[in-house]
Scaffold this motif. Structure first.
Motif, PDB file in Angstrom:
ATOM      1  N   ASP A  62       0.769  -1.331  -0.037  1.00 44.39           N
ATOM      2  CA  ASP A  62      -0.138   0.029  -0.012  1.00 44.39           C
ATOM      3  C   ASP A  62       0.746   1.264   0.111  1.00 44.39           C
ATOM      4  N   ARG A  63       2.133   1.115  -0.315  1.00 40.78           N
ATOM      5  CA  ARG A  63       3.017   2.365  -0.247  1.00 40.78           C
ATOM      6  C   ARG A  63       2.361   3.519  -1.123  1.00 40.78           C
ATOM      7  N   ASP A  64       2.280   4.552  -0.863  1.00 37.46           N
ATOM      8  CA  ASP A  64       1.934   5.598  -1.699  1.00 37.46           C
ATOM      9  C   ASP A  64       3.096   6.804  -1.461  1.00 37.46           C
ATOM     10  N   ASP A  65       2.792   7.872  -2.590  1.00 37.57           N
ATOM     11  CA  ASP A  65       3.717   8.896  -2.582  1.00 37.57           C
ATOM     12  C   ASP A  65       5.090   8.417  -3.036  1.00 37.57           C
ATOM     13  N   LEU A  66       4.786   7.466  -4.073  1.00 45.49           N
ATOM     14  CA  LEU A  66       6.080   7.084  -4.619  1.00 45.49           C
ATOM     15  C   LEU A  66       6.534   7.716  -6.148  1.00 45.49           C
ATOM     16  N   LEU A  67       7.706   7.610  -6.509  1.00 50.75           N
ATOM     17  CA  LEU A  67       8.269   8.121  -7.903  1.00 50.75           C
ATOM     18  C   LEU A  67       8.986   6.862  -8.370  1.00 50.75           C
ATOM     19  N   LEU A  68       8.562   5.972  -8.937  1.00 50.49           N
ATOM     20  CA  LEU A  68       9.207   4.744  -9.382  1.00 50.49           C
ATOM     21  C   LEU A  68       9.813   4.748 -10.804  1.00 50.49           C
ATOM     22  N   ASP A  69      11.114   4.428 -11.089  1.00 51.28           N
ATOM     23  CA  ASP A  69      11.563   4.210 -12.434  1.00 51.28           C
ATOM     24  C   ASP A  69      11.847   2.921 -12.620  1.00 51.28           C
ATOM     25  N   SER A  70      11.573   2.577 -14.063  1.00 52.98           N
ATOM     26  CA  SER A  70      11.922   1.207 -14.489  1.00 52.98           C
ATOM     27  C   SER A  70      11.256   0.873 -15.816  1.00 52.98           C
ATOM     28  N   HIS A  71      11.909   0.130 -16.776  1.00 45.97           N
ATOM     29  CA  HIS A  71      11.177   0.064 -17.919  1.00 45.97           C
ATOM     30  C   HIS A  71       9.890  -1.125 -17.817  1.00 45.97           C
TER      31      HIS A  71
END
Length: 168
Positions: A62-71
């Protein structure tokens, strides 16, 4: 809010996201997959890890407030998807420069020309949640500012504005 920055390997996701100024927590998903052993095996032909996306989704919880990077990040449940694009010739050169085999670089360049990741992102999330950014010939700082504008809702969603079909 969850925002992902995705794109074909070599488009500059990691470099740009390191420069983004945001209150969202930056997560380099490929590092998490490697460090938390969230893989489903190894692709011998491509010499790459096969991510277990169910395990990745469980890890995110349920983690929130994330900026995720990946293809692969566009395959997750998120609020906004930023797709970085890069001309296939430039992308191929970048991948070869960082030591990728020529066949893998060519495969990724063709994938970029065919809009594979953009199409997957639009199919899963809809055009209203996708923000396409052409990173070709742009400094990473400029790309980071465009990502910030997408996060902050200061730019309209866009998909299909960039075409590299002439590469094929």
């Amino acid at each position: 809010m969850r925002v992902v920055v995705t794109g074909t390997p070599g488009t500059g996701k990691t470099t740009a996201t390191e420069l983004v100024e945001t209150e969202l927590e930056l997560v380099h998903l490929n590092e998490v997959i490697r460090e938390a052993d969230l893989s489903a095996g190894h692709d011998e032909e491509r010499d790459s890890v096969v991510a277990d996306m169910d395990a990745v989704a469980d890890w995110l919880g349920d983690r929130d407030d994330l900026l995720l990077d990946s293809h692969l990040a566009h395959r997750l449940d998120v609020d906004r998807v930023v797709v970085l694009r890069c001309h296939p010739e430039e992308l191929e050169a970048r991948l070869i420069e960082r030591g990728e085999p020529r066949a893998k670089a060519e495969e990724n360049a063709e994938s970029e020309a065919l809009d594979v990741i953009l199409a997957e992102a639009v199919e899963r999330h809809g055009e209203g949640s996708v923000y396409e950014i052409d990173a070709t010939d742009r400094r990473p700082e400029e790309v980071a500012r465009e990502i910030e504008r997408a996060i902050d809702g200061e730019r309209e969603p866009s998909a299909g504005d960039v075409s590299y079909i002439e590469y094929l």
